[in-house]
Design an enzyme around this catalytic site. Structure first.
Site, short mmCIF file in Angstrom:
data_model
loop_
_atom_site.label_atom_id
_atom_site.label_comp_id
_atom_site.label_asym_id
_atom_site.label_seq_id
_atom_site.Cartn_x
_atom_site.Cartn_y
_atom_site.Cartn_z
N SER A 128 -36.91 -8.97 0.71
CA SER A 128 -37.55 -8.34 1.52
C SER A 128 -38.53 -7.13 1.03
O SER A 128 -37.88 -6.45 0.30
CB SER A 128 -37.13 -8.21 2.95
OG SER A 128 -38.16 -7.22 3.58
N LYS A 182 -31.76 -13.16 6.02
CA LYS A 182 -33.14 -12.82 5.84
C LYS A 182 -33.85 -13.40 6.98
O LYS A 182 -34.91 -12.85 7.27
CB LYS A 182 -33.59 -13.57 4.26
CG LYS A 182 -35.06 -13.44 4.22
CD LYS A 182 -35.66 -11.91 3.92
CE LYS A 182 -37.05 -11.64 3.73
NZ LYS A 182 -37.90 -12.45 3.36
#
Ligand code: NBP
Length: 481
Positions: A128, A182
């Site tokens: 990310s 995630k």
């Protein structure tokens, strides 16, 4: 000299990760389906680096030192399977494939197992931080085959963001655990963005504030308890002027896109039976925004009565800050609660405090607030729900009045606040010792003989009543989803 790692997929994430690895002294070989992009990369941003261009998977694999590490940074889904299929016969026992894209965790479960059978070590790592993070330090959430971790740990930790000298990259867990975490991160990102959008609409339409006024408010909020990357960029966006000097934001079409990770989070919550209302509403808010033409028609047929705000503006702005903070707490409480259930369901050992630390730097949801979550789990690793931690009990009490006033403002002015208000409903529901589900159970038993438990009998004993006097005595099978 051979390369330390190979990377496939030279779009925005791949290119920036490669440059980041190169900056950290790693020699990287790259491959991309469209060769022209490899050339553009090598003659452009990768000029004057040691990065090696390759034009076939055979060439890529040959250029790597052993055991080989190949990282995929390509579109999630079939493309990942395609590359795994093509690469597997070229690799040797013990080699590693890392999928750094946004893959669905169940795909990663399957791929980890399939490659283990071929003696190849697979890692599914959530990455990310977008372009900036990939280039200068993303948050990385690796899971998969733990035997691969010692091999890839130095490079992944070297390129990740650091907070207090700690890398925002730690082993998450077996199989699809990294991609699962995630996915939750992305769901939380959807929620954080939506609550900020609700605050923006309340302040612009409800309080009549200008972009410059809102910019100042967001910038100030970024100094306090809401301090975070998304609040910071919102202030920057509000101050950005188009060529004619007017705010660019006002000219952007109000239809939101999405790539599916928020939807996956919602689907998983439904499958595991865990309320994830704020993220769910955030996904639906994007869906509603996409129905632009329908909304324009409805706005004409179903006009709102326009009301002017007459209260104290300063105190209302403070209330909106409270609503943002309280809703954010609910969103994280729901997300972490879902991870707890997932760990049980999929047999993972997740460390929730460490997960909060992984998100402190590099990623889109980075914020000071994650330290409070870490502290809550350090104090009690078995914490059932963040809302039960002392810090958050107090925080919710302090924010509660302003949060309610904010939802009331939205209701009175016909301004939608799906995330603020659904979060409030969850909060009120969660702290209800008795909900109206007694009536619900009675209804289910009335029409379908689904049985109910009684408050005056032990749990696990089920009863059926012949409510109409002409029903039978046979009950339906009792099972829960
Ligand atoms: P994209 O998700 O747009 O993927 C582009 C790459 O996939 C290119 O290398 C492209 O090759 C390749 N590709 C495609 Br599309 N179809 C292919 C096919 N049929 N066969 C072979 N290769 C194919 O790039 P990205 O935005 O850099 O994201 C990469 C991964 O990282 C994705 O899983 C994404 O979800 C994830 N991610 C993205 C971000 C972000 O901010 N963008 C953040 C975090 C994670 P080509 O050049 O030949 O078309």
């Amino acid at each position: 000299m051979k390369a330390n790692i190979g990377l496939i997929g030279l779009a925005v994430m791949g290119q920036n990760l490669v440059l980041n690895m190169s900056d950290h002294g790693y020699k990287v070989a790259v491959y991309n389906r469209t060769a022209a992009k490899t050339d553009e990369f090598l003659t452009g941003p990768a000029q004057a680096t040691q990065i090696i261009a390759t034009y076939s998977l055979q060439e890529l694999v040959k250029s790597l030192e052993s055991p080989r590490i190949v990282m995929l940074m390509v579109k999630a889904g079939e493309v990942v399977d395609h590359y795994i299929e093509q690469l597997s016969p070229l690799l040797q026992a013990g080699d590693v494939i890392i999928d750094g894209g946004n893959s669905l965790f169940t795909d990663t479960n399957r791929r980890t197992e399939a490659l283990r059978k071929k003696n190849l070590r697979y890692i599914g790592a959530g990455v990310s931080g977008g372009e900036e993070g990939a280039r200068h330090g993303p948050s990385i959430m690796p899971g998969g085959n733990p035997d691969a971790w010692p091999l890839v740990k130095p490079i992944l930790q070297a390129i990740s963001a650091k907070v207090d000298y700690e890398p925002c990259c730690q082993w998450v867990g077996d199989a699809g655990a990294g991609h699962y975490v995630k996915m939750i991160h992305n769901g939380i990102e959807y929620g954080d963005m939506q609550i900020i959008c609700e605050a923006y609409q309340l302040m612009s339409e409800g309080l009549g504030l200008s972009s410059d006024q809102m910019q100042a408010i967001f910038a100030q909020w970024n100094q306090g308890k809401l301090s975070s990357y998304l609040i910071e960029i919102t202030a920057n966006i509000l101050s950005y002027k188009d060529e004619d000097g007017s705010p660019l934001l006002d000219k952007i079409l109000d239809t939101a896109g999405q790539k599916g990770t928020g939807k996956w989070t919602g689907i998983n919550a439904l499958e595991l039976g865990i309320p994830l209302t704020l993220i769910g509403e955030s996904v639906f808010a994007r869906c509603l925004s996409a129905l632009k033409e329908e909304r324009v028609t409805a706005a004409k047929l179903l006009p709102k009565s326009v009301k002017k705000f007459t209260g104290d503006q300063k105190s209302m702005i403070d209330a909106i800050e409270d609503a943002l903070y309280a809703s954010k707490i609910i969103s994280y409480a729901q997300g972490f609660r879902l991870m707890r259930e997932a760990a049980k369901e999929y047999n993972w050992t997740l460390n929730y405090g460490d997960i909060a630390l992984l998100w402190r730097g590099g990623c889109i949801i980075r914020s000071g607030f994650l330290n409070n979550i870490k502290q809550a789990y350090s104090a009690n690793p078995a914490l059932e729900n963040l809302l039960l931690a002392e810090f958050f009990v107090k925080a919710m009490q302090q924010a509660s009045i302003g949060w309610r006033r904010t939802v009331i403002l939205g209701v009175e002015m016909s301004i939608p606040t799906p995330s603020f208000s659904s979060a409030l409903a969850y909060y009120d529901g969660y702290r209800c010792a008795r909900l109206p589900a007694n009536l619900l159970q009675a209804q289910r038993d009335y029409f379908g003989a689904h049985t109910y438990e009684r408050t005056d009998k032990p749990r696990g004993e089920f009863f059926h009543t012949d409510w109409t006097g002409h029903g039978g005595k046979t009950a339906s099978t009792t099972y829960n989803i």
